[in-house]
Design a protein around this motif. Structure first.
Motif, PDB file in Angstrom:
ATOM      1  N   SER A 248       0.859  -1.138   0.050  1.00 42.13           N
ATOM      2  CA  SER A 248      -0.175   0.132  -0.030  1.00 42.13           C
ATOM      3  C   SER A 248       0.917   1.290   0.039  1.00 42.13           C
ATOM      4  CB  SER A 248      -0.994   0.160   1.297  1.00 42.13           C
ATOM      5  OG  SER A 248      -0.012   0.013   2.365  1.00 42.13           O
ATOM      6  N   LYS A 249       2.126   1.195   0.597  1.00 44.54           N
ATOM      7  CA  LYS A 249       2.945   2.393   0.420  1.00 44.54           C
ATOM      8  C   LYS A 249       3.882   2.416  -0.611  1.00 44.54           C
ATOM      9  CE  LYS A 249       3.160   2.812   5.548  1.00 44.54           C
ATOM     10  NZ  LYS A 249       3.797   2.910   6.854  1.00 44.54           N
ATOM     11  N   ASN A 250       3.723   1.656  -1.403  1.00 41.31           N
ATOM     12  CA  ASN A 250       4.608   1.349  -2.802  1.00 41.31           C
ATOM     13  C   ASN A 250       6.031   1.600  -2.174  1.00 41.31           C
ATOM     14  OD1 ASN A 250       2.361   1.708  -4.543  1.00 41.31           O
ATOM     15  ND2 ASN A 250       2.370   3.846  -3.904  1.00 41.31           N
ATOM     16  N   GLU A 251       6.331   0.397  -1.303  1.00 35.32           N
ATOM     17  CA  GLU A 251       7.974   0.783  -0.867  1.00 35.32           C
ATOM     18  C   GLU A 251       8.437  -0.728  -0.632  1.00 35.32           C
ATOM     19  OE1 GLU A 251       8.129   2.362   3.235  1.00 35.32           O
ATOM     20  OE2 GLU A 251       8.041   4.447   2.402  1.00 35.32           O
ATOM     21  N   ASN A 252       7.644  -1.582  -0.611  1.00 28.34           N
ATOM     22  CA  ASN A 252       8.411  -3.207  -0.646  1.00 28.34           C
ATOM     23  C   ASN A 252       8.962  -3.478  -1.916  1.00 28.34           C
ATOM     24  OD1 ASN A 252       7.500  -3.423   2.106  1.00 28.34           O
ATOM     25  ND2 ASN A 252       6.129  -4.728   1.767  1.00 28.34           N
ATOM     26  N   VAL A 253      10.101  -4.381  -1.759  1.00 28.23           N
ATOM     27  CA  VAL A 253      10.913  -4.746  -2.900  1.00 28.23           C
ATOM     28  C   VAL A 253      11.120  -6.222  -2.685  1.00 28.23           C
ATOM     29  CG1 VAL A 253      13.208  -4.613  -4.124  1.00 28.23           C
ATOM     30  CG2 VAL A 253      12.255  -2.683  -2.831  1.00 28.23           C
ATOM     31  N   ARG A 254      10.558  -6.932  -3.749  1.00 27.26           N
ATOM     32  CA  ARG A 254      10.485  -8.529  -3.810  1.00 27.26           C
ATOM     33  C   ARG A 254      11.332  -8.992  -5.036  1.00 27.26           C
ATOM     34  NH1 ARG A 254       8.923  -8.282   1.393  1.00 27.26           N
ATOM     35  NH2 ARG A 254       6.843  -7.912   1.711  1.00 27.26           N
ATOM     36  N   THR A 255      11.218 -10.404  -4.751  1.00 23.70           N
ATOM     37  CA  THR A 255      11.948 -10.816  -6.297  1.00 23.70           C
ATOM     38  C   THR A 255      10.616 -12.024  -6.535  1.00 23.70           C
ATOM     39  OG1 THR A 255      13.129 -12.567  -4.730  1.00 23.70           O
ATOM     40  CG2 THR A 255      14.405 -10.910  -6.096  1.00 23.70           C
ATOM     41  N   TRP A 256       9.905 -11.646  -7.416  1.00 20.21           N
ATOM     42  CA  TRP A 256       8.741 -12.400  -7.892  1.00 20.21           C
ATOM     43  C   TRP A 256       8.786 -12.794  -9.198  1.00 20.21           C
ATOM     44  CZ3 TRP A 256       4.519  -9.120  -5.041  1.00 20.21           C
ATOM     45  CH2 TRP A 256       4.399  -9.348  -3.572  1.00 20.21           C
ATOM     46  N   ASN A 257       7.901 -13.434  -9.796  1.00 23.82           N
ATOM     47  CA  ASN A 257       7.588 -13.999 -10.877  1.00 23.82           C
ATOM     48  C   ASN A 257       6.932 -13.012 -12.050  1.00 23.82           C
ATOM     49  OD1 ASN A 257       7.549 -15.368 -13.567  1.00 23.82           O
ATOM     50  ND2 ASN A 257       6.384 -17.205 -12.589  1.00 23.82           N
TER      51      ASN A 257
END
Length: 417
Positions: free
Chosen positions: A201-210
């Motif tokens: 919701s805060k547009n802050e998270n960083v992931r490694t997704w498909n």
């Protein structure tokens, strides 16, 4: 000698045995940096260089840059607005290092390590936990699988299966990444894991997704793109400078457009950027993309004889005049003033200098320049625009640049003006 050096490095940094390959990479890195210092070839200033500081802006929304070494143990990775954290500048700076490379620049297809420029040694790692998150940790003091710290640089998401990477290579494989390019970073710990930001919701998270998972169906593909820049971010944080399509190389040649026996005639031609047989839309030829084209011309233009002739590399000095004409063609295309006229006093073959652009994602792009010459029937121009030794005889020797005609013609005196 090499073993001793490796042993010293391992003892000083307490590198686990599975990380010895990283020490070797460090030795290669030293060779890469020294080769940059003593290289005899010119380096394109728009190349993204190993060892230099870069900024990574997420391509999903404005004012979101990758930053690391945050909170607590300096491990958190976020996408935030740099302009709201000007005192945290180093957290937003990243340095790319090659795993194995002798190149001066970062190339598509390279496997790299990303080091955060914060004071403590922090390297970007992916595929963390159930959420496949990201962390910045000290690569040399961990026993984790080192592949979590490895990233493949791509011009497009491409093949997700790591076992097929060498078979289905990136379309720009082996080409230098340019400033402002939109890149994708695939983690090497598991297949189908790309770096994605501005999540939650805060547009802050960083992931490694498909990339090809649910995000491919809900319009979130742009969260996987990262605009790499060598300069401090602009305050407005706009993504308009990002270039997904980037020029790989440019080839210039003289193309015959007309033959006439008329004693005097007016010749009408186009000076424009073409996509196939149509003039390019002013909306698609952005200034950022123009810079990738002109940069390729000045740094590595090839000059080709006819449709099947061999190409010859051109020095940056000689390519300068062609670069100016390419820029002029872009301007005329934007202002829709592409039609030009020229009066010839004598008939013959009329040739126009055209620069073909090999681009990452644009097809059949050609820049038709304002260079027009006339030759006798059955002859072709031998030199770059403006490089004819005798201006009244394009089918003759050149002043400085490469000559694409026969040896006899290139060595001859030609018709003096």
């Amino acid at each position: 000698m090499m073993r001793q050096a490796l042993r010293i490095r391992q003892e000083n940094y307490h590198v686990p045995s599975q990380h010895i390959f990283l020490v070797v990479s460090n030795c290669f890195r030293a060779l890469v940096l020294s080769s940059i210092l003593f290289a005899s070839y010119a380096v394109d200033p728009n190349d993204v260089m190993y060892g230099g500081i870069v900024w990574l802006q997420n391509n999903y929304m404005d004012s979101k840059w990758l930053n690391g070494a945050r909170e607590g143990a300096n491990e958190r990775v976020r996408t935030r607005d740099f302009n709201k954290e000007l005192t945290k500048k180093q957290h937003y700076q990243w340095i790319m290092y090659p795993k194995l490379s002798f190149s001066h620049c970062v190339k598509y297809g390279d496997t790299i390590f990303l080091k955060n420029n914060y004071v403590k040694p922090r390297w970007l790692s992916g595929y963390r936990g159930g959420e496949r998150g990201t962390l910045t940790r000290d690569l040399f003091s961990t026993s984790e699988n080192p592949k979590k710290y490895e990233w493949i640089v791509k011009s497009a998401p491409g093949e997700g299966d790591l076992e097929l990477q060498n078979i289905k290579q990136d379309i720009a494989h082996g080409k230098c990444v340019k400033n402002h390019s939109v890149i994708f970073l695939q983690n090497k710990y598991r297949s189908y894991a790309w770096l994605t930001g501005t999540r939650n919701s805060k547009n802050e998270n960083v992931r490694t997704w498909n990339y090809y998972g649910n995000d491919h169906d809900n319009g979130m593909q742009k969260t996987y793109g990262w605009i790499v820049t060598k300069n401090t971010p602009e305050q407005k944080g706009s993504r308009t400078h990002g270039v997904k399509c980037g020029t790989l190389d440019t080839v210039g040649s003289w193309q015959q457009d007309l033959f006439t026996n008329a004693d005097q005639f007016e010749y009408t031609f186009q000076v424009a950027v073409m996509e196939g047989s149509e003039t390019a839309s002013s909306e698609t030829i952005t200034e950022s993309w123009e810079k990738t084209v002109t940069s390729s011309v000045s740094a590595g233009l090839s000059f080709k004889a006819g449709s099947a002739g061999a190409s010859k590399k051109v020095s940056s000095t000689l390519a300068g005049s062609v670069e100016k004409q390419v820029s002029s063609a872009f301007m005329k295309t934007r202002t829709e003033t592409t039609t030009m006229r020229y009066t010839f006093e004598k008939g013959g073959s009329i040739w126009q200098f055209v620069v073909d652009v090999n681009d990452i994602c644009k097809q059949n792009v050609a820049v038709r320049t304002g260079s027009i010459v006339r030759t006798e029937f059955g002859q072709e121009p031998c030199c770059l625009p403006g490089d004819f030794k005798h201006p009244n005889n394009p089918h003759g020797p050149c002043r400085e640049g490469p000559c694409t005609c026969s040896a006899d013609v290139c060595k001859g005196e030609g018709t003096k003006s």
